[in-house]
Scaffold this motif. Structure first.
Motif, PDB file in Angstrom:
ATOM      1  N   SER A  72      34.040  41.665  47.334  1.00 33.63           N
ATOM      2  CA  SER A  72      35.483  41.317  48.092  1.00 33.63           C
ATOM      3  C   SER A  72      36.112  40.496  46.875  1.00 33.63           C
ATOM      4  O   SER A  72      37.020  39.871  46.762  1.00 33.63           O
ATOM      5  N   PHE A  73      35.170  39.267  47.223  1.00 31.90           N
ATOM      6  CA  PHE A  73      35.783  38.277  46.153  1.00 31.90           C
ATOM      7  C   PHE A  73      36.096  38.482  44.549  1.00 31.90           C
ATOM      8  O   PHE A  73      36.896  38.141  44.492  1.00 31.90           O
ATOM      9  N   ILE A  74      35.122  39.038  43.905  1.00 33.46           N
ATOM     10  CA  ILE A  74      35.594  39.230  42.541  1.00 33.46           C
ATOM     11  C   ILE A  74      36.417  40.477  42.507  1.00 33.46           C
ATOM     12  O   ILE A  74      37.340  40.460  41.680  1.00 33.46           O
ATOM     13  N   LEU A  75      36.913  40.946  43.126  1.00 35.75           N
ATOM     14  CA  LEU A  75      37.996  41.976  43.646  1.00 35.75           C
ATOM     15  C   LEU A  75      39.301  41.180  43.668  1.00 35.75           C
ATOM     16  O   LEU A  75      40.281  41.777  42.739  1.00 35.75           O
ATOM     17  N   ILE A  76      39.360  40.333  44.496  1.00 33.79           N
ATOM     18  CA  ILE A  76      40.549  39.072  45.165  1.00 33.79           C
ATOM     19  C   ILE A  76      40.807  38.734  43.293  1.00 33.79           C
ATOM     20  O   ILE A  76      42.165  38.287  43.059  1.00 33.79           O
ATOM     21  N   ALA A  77      39.867  37.769  43.147  1.00 32.50           N
ATOM     22  CA  ALA A  77      39.913  37.115  42.163  1.00 32.50           C
ATOM     23  C   ALA A  77      40.614  38.104  40.213  1.00 32.50           C
ATOM     24  O   ALA A  77      41.271  37.253  40.168  1.00 32.50           O
ATOM     25  N   GLN A  78      40.108  38.993  40.291  1.00 36.22           N
ATOM     26  CA  GLN A  78      40.199  39.782  39.397  1.00 36.22           C
ATOM     27  C   GLN A  78      42.750  40.555  39.775  1.00 36.22           C
ATOM     28  O   GLN A  78      42.910  40.053  38.634  1.00 36.22           O
ATOM     29  N   GLN A  79      42.291  40.647  40.869  1.00 36.06           N
ATOM     30  CA  GLN A  79      43.627  41.097  41.564  1.00 36.06           C
ATOM     31  C   GLN A  79      44.850  39.270  41.278  1.00 36.06           C
ATOM     32  O   GLN A  79      46.044  39.245  40.560  1.00 36.06           O
TER      33      GLN A  79
END
Length: 158
Positions: free
Chosen positions: A61-68
């Motif tokens: 989830s952290f990875i996805l938010i950081a990518q966004q």
């Protein structure tokens, strides 16, 4: 007749890659990519199958938010590697990381605002020979800045 007792998964029960994909909404191939980049580190069971900690749901989830937010995989890896024992980011970790991102986001917002303002009149000067480009970029002087569009991405030269 013996009945089998069904137990719900505990926080200690590892997840298969398919279960992690289902839980996070991320494809199995993306999880393998994250593993290859060192963003998640599953263990292996006796059969060699990947097993992920339940905390990896938060990590992805952290990875996805950081990518966004526009972070590259390398930047995300650096942020995760900086955590003690490569643990999942906590709220305090995210607050520290996000503080550093605010300036970057402000720059992106300014660039997008500039692009929006020029969207109707300029295509960025690559140049596609619009009449207006003769005013903004006579004799293709932006060619000296390199390939690709420049107006709307950067400020026009003086």
């Amino acid at each position: 007749m013996e009945t089998k007792k069904l137990t719900s998964p505990s926080a200690a029960d590892p997840l298969s890659i398919g279960q992690l994909a289902e839980r996070t909404g991320v494809s199995v191939s993306a999880i393998r990519f994250y593993e290859n980049k060192g963003l998640v580190q599953p263990s292996r069971n006796a059969g060699g199958q990947r097993r992920f900690k339940r905390a990896d749901v938060r990590r992805i989830s952290f990875i996805l938010i950081a990518q966004q937010l526009g972070l590259t995989i390398r930047e995300i890896g650096e942020a995760l590697t900086a955590l003690p024992d490569r643990r999942t980011p906590t709220q305090a970790d995210w607050a520290r990381i996000s503080t550093g991102l605010k300036g970057r986001l402000d720059q992106q917002i300014e660039a997008l605002t500039r692009m929006r303002g020029r969207l109707d009149s300029c295509i960025g000067c690559g140049c596609l020979s619009l009449k207006a480009c003769q005013l903004y970029n006579p004799r293709d002087r932006l060619a000296g800045l390199g390939a690709g569009p420049h107006f709307g991405v950067t400020d026009p030269p003086d």
